[in-house]
Design a protein around this motif. Structure first.
Motif, PDB file in Angstrom:
ATOM      1  N   GLY A  69       0.849  -1.189   0.000  1.00  0.00           N
ATOM      2  CA  GLY A  69       0.000   0.000   0.000  1.00  0.00           C
ATOM      3  C   GLY A  69       0.880   1.232   0.000  1.00  0.00           C
ATOM      4  O   GLY A  69       0.588   2.244   0.647  1.00  0.00           O
ATOM      5  N   ARG A  70       2.004   1.164  -0.729  1.00  0.00           N
ATOM      6  CA  ARG A  70       2.985   2.250  -0.728  1.00  0.00           C
ATOM      7  C   ARG A  70       2.634   3.262  -1.809  1.00  0.00           C
ATOM      8  O   ARG A  70       2.339   2.891  -2.940  1.00  0.00           O
ATOM      9  CB  ARG A  70       4.371   1.666  -1.010  1.00  0.00           C
ATOM     10  N   PRO A  71       2.689   4.576  -1.493  1.00  0.00           N
ATOM     11  CA  PRO A  71       2.430   5.592  -2.517  1.00  0.00           C
ATOM     12  C   PRO A  71       3.419   5.452  -3.671  1.00  0.00           C
ATOM     13  O   PRO A  71       4.604   5.205  -3.435  1.00  0.00           O
ATOM     14  CB  PRO A  71       2.651   6.919  -1.781  1.00  0.00           C
ATOM     15  N   PRO A  76      15.369  10.720 -11.820  1.00  0.00           N
ATOM     16  CA  PRO A  76      16.458  10.292 -12.709  1.00  0.00           C
ATOM     17  C   PRO A  76      17.548   9.522 -11.960  1.00  0.00           C
ATOM     18  O   PRO A  76      18.609   9.245 -12.506  1.00  0.00           O
ATOM     19  CB  PRO A  76      17.003  11.632 -13.228  1.00  0.00           C
ATOM     20  N   THR A  77      17.285   9.199 -10.695  1.00  0.00           N
ATOM     21  CA  THR A  77      18.292   8.551  -9.845  1.00  0.00           C
ATOM     22  C   THR A  77      17.808   7.179  -9.372  1.00  0.00           C
ATOM     23  O   THR A  77      16.622   6.853  -9.482  1.00  0.00           O
ATOM     24  CB  THR A  77      18.570   9.413  -8.603  1.00  0.00           C
ATOM     25  N   VAL A  78      18.751   6.403  -8.827  1.00  0.00           N
ATOM     26  CA  VAL A  78      18.395   5.118  -8.218  1.00  0.00           C
ATOM     27  C   VAL A  78      19.180   4.976  -6.913  1.00  0.00           C
ATOM     28  O   VAL A  78      20.336   5.385  -6.829  1.00  0.00           O
ATOM     29  CB  VAL A  78      18.679   3.940  -9.178  1.00  0.00           C
ATOM     30  N   ALA A 105      13.940  -3.666  -2.822  1.00  0.00           N
ATOM     31  CA  ALA A 105      13.370  -4.115  -1.550  1.00  0.00           C
ATOM     32  C   ALA A 105      13.210  -2.974  -0.552  1.00  0.00           C
ATOM     33  O   ALA A 105      14.171  -2.561   0.086  1.00  0.00           O
ATOM     34  CB  ALA A 105      14.237  -5.209  -0.939  1.00  0.00           C
ATOM     35  N   PRO A 106      11.990  -2.468  -0.415  1.00  0.00           N
ATOM     36  CA  PRO A 106      11.714  -1.549   0.693  1.00  0.00           C
ATOM     37  C   PRO A 106      11.499  -2.377   1.957  1.00  0.00           C
ATOM     38  O   PRO A 106      11.525  -3.613   1.893  1.00  0.00           O
ATOM     39  CB  PRO A 106      10.405  -0.885   0.270  1.00  0.00           C
ATOM     40  N   SER A 107      11.306  -1.738   3.085  1.00  0.00           N
ATOM     41  CA  SER A 107      11.014  -2.475   4.305  1.00  0.00           C
ATOM     42  C   SER A 107       9.714  -3.266   4.117  1.00  0.00           C
ATOM     43  O   SER A 107       8.778  -2.797   3.477  1.00  0.00           O
ATOM     44  CB  SER A 107      10.903  -1.503   5.479  1.00  0.00           C
ATOM     45  N   ALA A 108       9.670  -4.486   4.701  1.00  0.00           N
ATOM     46  CA  ALA A 108       8.571  -5.427   4.456  1.00  0.00           C
ATOM     47  C   ALA A 108       7.412  -5.240   5.429  1.00  0.00           C
ATOM     48  O   ALA A 108       6.937  -6.180   6.056  1.00  0.00           O
ATOM     49  CB  ALA A 108       9.104  -6.854   4.511  1.00  0.00           C
ATOM     50  N   LEU A 116      20.139  12.111   3.091  1.00  0.00           N
ATOM     51  CA  LEU A 116      18.694  12.283   2.946  1.00  0.00           C
ATOM     52  C   LEU A 116      17.950  11.605   4.097  1.00  0.00           C
ATOM     53  O   LEU A 116      16.846  11.989   4.441  1.00  0.00           O
ATOM     54  CB  LEU A 116      18.219  11.699   1.614  1.00  0.00           C
ATOM     55  N   ARG A 117      18.550  10.554   4.641  1.00  0.00           N
ATOM     56  CA  ARG A 117      17.968   9.867   5.809  1.00  0.00           C
ATOM     57  C   ARG A 117      19.107   9.403   6.685  1.00  0.00           C
ATOM     58  O   ARG A 117      19.972   8.656   6.234  1.00  0.00           O
ATOM     59  CB  ARG A 117      17.129   8.664   5.354  1.00  0.00           C
ATOM     60  N   PRO A 118      19.153   9.835   7.968  1.00  0.00           N
ATOM     61  CA  PRO A 118      20.226   9.355   8.853  1.00  0.00           C
ATOM     62  C   PRO A 118      20.054   7.871   9.139  1.00  0.00           C
ATOM     63  O   PRO A 118      18.940   7.349   9.114  1.00  0.00           O
ATOM     64  CB  PRO A 118      20.045  10.196  10.120  1.00  0.00           C
ATOM     65  N   GLN A 152      12.398  16.751  -0.839  1.00  0.00           N
ATOM     66  CA  GLN A 152      11.607  16.282  -1.980  1.00  0.00           C
ATOM     67  C   GLN A 152      12.402  15.260  -2.775  1.00  0.00           C
ATOM     68  O   GLN A 152      11.843  14.437  -3.478  1.00  0.00           O
ATOM     69  CB  GLN A 152      11.253  17.450  -2.924  1.00  0.00           C
ATOM     70  N   ARG A 153      13.730  15.326  -2.650  1.00  0.00           N
ATOM     71  CA  ARG A 153      14.563  14.384  -3.374  1.00  0.00           C
ATOM     72  C   ARG A 153      14.494  12.997  -2.759  1.00  0.00           C
ATOM     73  O   ARG A 153      14.839  12.015  -3.365  1.00  0.00           O
ATOM     74  CB  ARG A 153      16.015  14.863  -3.391  1.00  0.00           C
ATOM     75  N   SER A 154      14.109  12.887  -1.520  1.00  0.00           N
ATOM     76  CA  SER A 154      13.903  11.581  -0.900  1.00  0.00           C
ATOM     77  C   SER A 154      12.446  11.516  -0.489  1.00  0.00           C
ATOM     78  O   SER A 154      12.104  11.717   0.668  1.00  0.00           O
ATOM     79  CB  SER A 154      14.806  11.414   0.315  1.00  0.00           C
ATOM     80  N   PRO A 155      11.580  11.256  -1.470  1.00  0.00           N
ATOM     81  CA  PRO A 155      10.153  11.448  -1.248  1.00  0.00           C
ATOM     82  C   PRO A 155       9.624  10.711  -0.025  1.00  0.00           C
ATOM     83  O   PRO A 155       8.695  11.169   0.624  1.00  0.00           O
ATOM     84  CB  PRO A 155       9.523  10.879  -2.516  1.00  0.00           C
ATOM     85  N   GLY A 156      10.259   9.567   0.310  1.00  0.00           N
ATOM     86  CA  GLY A 156       9.764   8.784   1.431  1.00  0.00           C
ATOM     87  C   GLY A 156       9.775   9.551   2.731  1.00  0.00           C
ATOM     88  O   GLY A 156       8.975   9.288   3.624  1.00  0.00           O
ATOM     89  N   THR A 157      10.674  10.511   2.840  1.00  0.00           N
ATOM     90  CA  THR A 157      10.799  11.230   4.099  1.00  0.00           C
ATOM     91  C   THR A 157       9.628  12.185   4.339  1.00  0.00           C
ATOM     92  O   THR A 157       9.491  12.730   5.420  1.00  0.00           O
ATOM     93  CB  THR A 157      12.115  12.035   4.146  1.00  0.00           C
TER      94      THR A 157
END
Ligand code: AMP
Ligand code: MG
Length: 336
Positions: free
Chosen positions: A58-60, A117-119, A142-145, A195-197, A222-227
Motif C-alpha cells: 500500500g505504498r504511494p 532520474p536517480t536510483v 526491496a523496501p522495508s517489508a 537524505l535519511r540518517p 523532496q529528493r527523498s520522497p519517502g521522508t
C-alpha cells in the motif's frame, strides 16, 4: 498463501535460497532479512514485479525503492557515473547499512525510481540476503517489508503480521541485528547529502569523503520522497519526550492514566503500579534503542495501549538515526 521458511543466517540452506530465487525470477515477492530490517524483494529490472511491491505494501507510487545488490559488478547494471567518492564509500562501507543515490540506468524498472532520474542502491551485510540476490542473479528492489506507515519489521513474525497472503514467501533468519533502516546518501550533487540518517553516521561518511551535508530544506527532502510521509507508526499515538526527567515522565504517565491505557518505552522507568500501565525498559544506548524500538511499538499496540510515551536519547552519532525515527513516529514531541 505465504510460505515461511526458516534459514540459518550463518549457513543459508541452498535449497531454500533456490526456491526463493525462483519466485523472484517469476516476478513474485520474497521477504528476507537484512542487517537493518526485513526487506520485501522483487526483481528490480521487471516493472510488473516491482509494481507488486507497491500493491502489497500500500505504498504511494511516488516513494522510490532501494535496490539491493550482492557484488560491485551488479552496480553497473542499475547505476551510471559512479564517482571516485562513491567508490571510496563502497570500499569502506559495503556490504553495510549505507544506501547511495546515483544516476540511474534506463534498464531499471521505472517505478523503482518513482519518476526520479536517480536510483538508490546498497549491498546488505546479511548472508541470507546476499545468497538470495546471488541466486536470483538480478538486482532486487526491496523496501522495508511492512504495510506502508507501520513500524518496519525486525522479525519474520512482524512481516507475517503485515503481509500474510499478499506475498509468496518469507525467509525467516531470526531478528535483524541493527533494527533501523540504512543511511541514505545522495551522491549526485557536488557535495554528498544525507537524505535519511542511519547507522552509518555523518562522521563516518565525512571521514571518507570530507564534506557532507544534511538534508534540511524541503526542496532537498523532496529528493527523498519517502521522508515526507508519516512513518513507523503504531496504532496508538506516540508522545516523544526529548529530554526527560523521572519526575516529568511520572507526571505525564499518571495524567494520561486518568483516561487512557499507557505504554512507556525508555531508559528511566516511572515507578507506577497500575494495570493500565506497561513499561518496556531499554538501555540508554543507540544500539539497544535501534534493535528493540520497532518491536516495542508493535508490542505496545498488541497490549492495547492508546498512548505510548517514549523517552528520547542523545541526538548524536548513531543516536541521530534513532531520534529521527522517534520524531517521525511521534504525533507530539515534548522538549523540557
Ligand atoms: P525503505 O526501503 O522503505 O526504507 O524506503 C527507502 C527510502 O529510500 C525512502 O525514504 C526513499 O524515499 C529513499 N529513496 C529511494 N530511492 C531514492 C532516490 N532515487 N532518491 C532519493 N531517495 C530515495
Ligand atoms: Mg520503509
Amino acid at each position: 498463501m505465504t510460505q515461511v521458511i526458516q534459514v540459518d543466517p550463518d549457513q543459508p540452506d541452498a535449497q531454500a535460497i533456490a526456491q526463493a530465487a525462483a519466485i523472484i525470477h517469476k516476478g513474485g515477492l520474497v521477504a528476507f532479512p537484512t542487517e537493518t530490517v526485513y526487506g520485501l524483494g522483487a526483481d528490480a529490472m521487471s516493472e510488473q514485479a516491482v509494481r507488486r511491491i507497491f500493491a502489497a505494501k500500500g505504498r504511494p507510487a511516488d516513494n522510490p525503492l532501494i535496490v539491493h545488490i550482492s557484488n560491485r559488478a551488479m552496480l553497473d547494471l542499475v547505476a551510471a557515473d559512479v564517482s571516485d567518492q562513491a567508490e571510496a564509500l563502497i570500499d569502506r562501507y559495503w556490504p553495510g547499512p549505507l544506501t547511495l543515490v546515483l544516476k540511474r540506468k534506463p534498464e531499471v524498472a521505472a517505478s523503482v525510481s518513482a519518476g526520479l532520474p536517480t536510483v538508490a542502491v546498497r549491498m546488505p551485510n546479511n548472508p541470507i540476503a546476499l545468497a538470495l540476490i546471488r541466486a536470483a542473479a538480478t538486482p532486487i528492489a526491496a523496501p522495508s517489508a511492512n504495510r506502508s506507515g507501520r513500524p518496519s519489521p525486525t522479525s519474520a513474525a512482524h512481516v507475517l503480521a503485515d503481509l500474510a497472503g499478499r506475498i509468496e514467501m518469507i525467509l525467516d533468519g531470526g531478528a535483524t541485528n541493527i533494527g533501523i533502516e540504512s543511511t541514505v546518501l545522495d551522491m549526485t550533487g557536488r557535495v554528498p547529502v544525507i537524505l535519511r540518517p542511519g547507522w552509518i553516521t555523518e562522521e563516518q561518511i565525512a571521514a571518507v569523503v570530507g564534506a557532507v551535508e544534511r538534508a534540511a530544506s524541503l526542496q532537498e527532502l523532496q529528493r527523498s520522497p519517502g521522508t515526507r510521509y508519516r512513518h513507523y507508526s503504531p496504532r496508538a499515538r506516540v508522545v516523544l519526550v526529548e529530554q526527560a526527567t523521572l519526575d516529568l515522565l511520572e507526571r505525564m504517565c499518571n495524567e494520561y492514566l486518568k483516561s487512557e491505557t499507557v505504554g512507556f518505552i525508555g531508559h528511566t522507568p516511572p515507578a507506577i503500579d497500575d494495570e493500565k500501565f506497561r513499561a518496556l525498559i531499554l538501555r540508554n544506548e543507540p544500539a539497544d534503542y535501534a534493535a528493540r524500538l520497532y518491536a516495542a511499538l508493535r508490542e505496545m499496540d498488541e497490549g492495547g495501549a492508546s498512548v505510548i510515551v517514549i523517552e528520547g536519547i542523545a541526538d548524536a552519532g548513531e543516536g541521530a538515526a534513532v531520534m529521527d525515527r522517534l520524531r517521525r513516529a511521534a504525533s507530539e514531541t515534548i522538549r523540557d
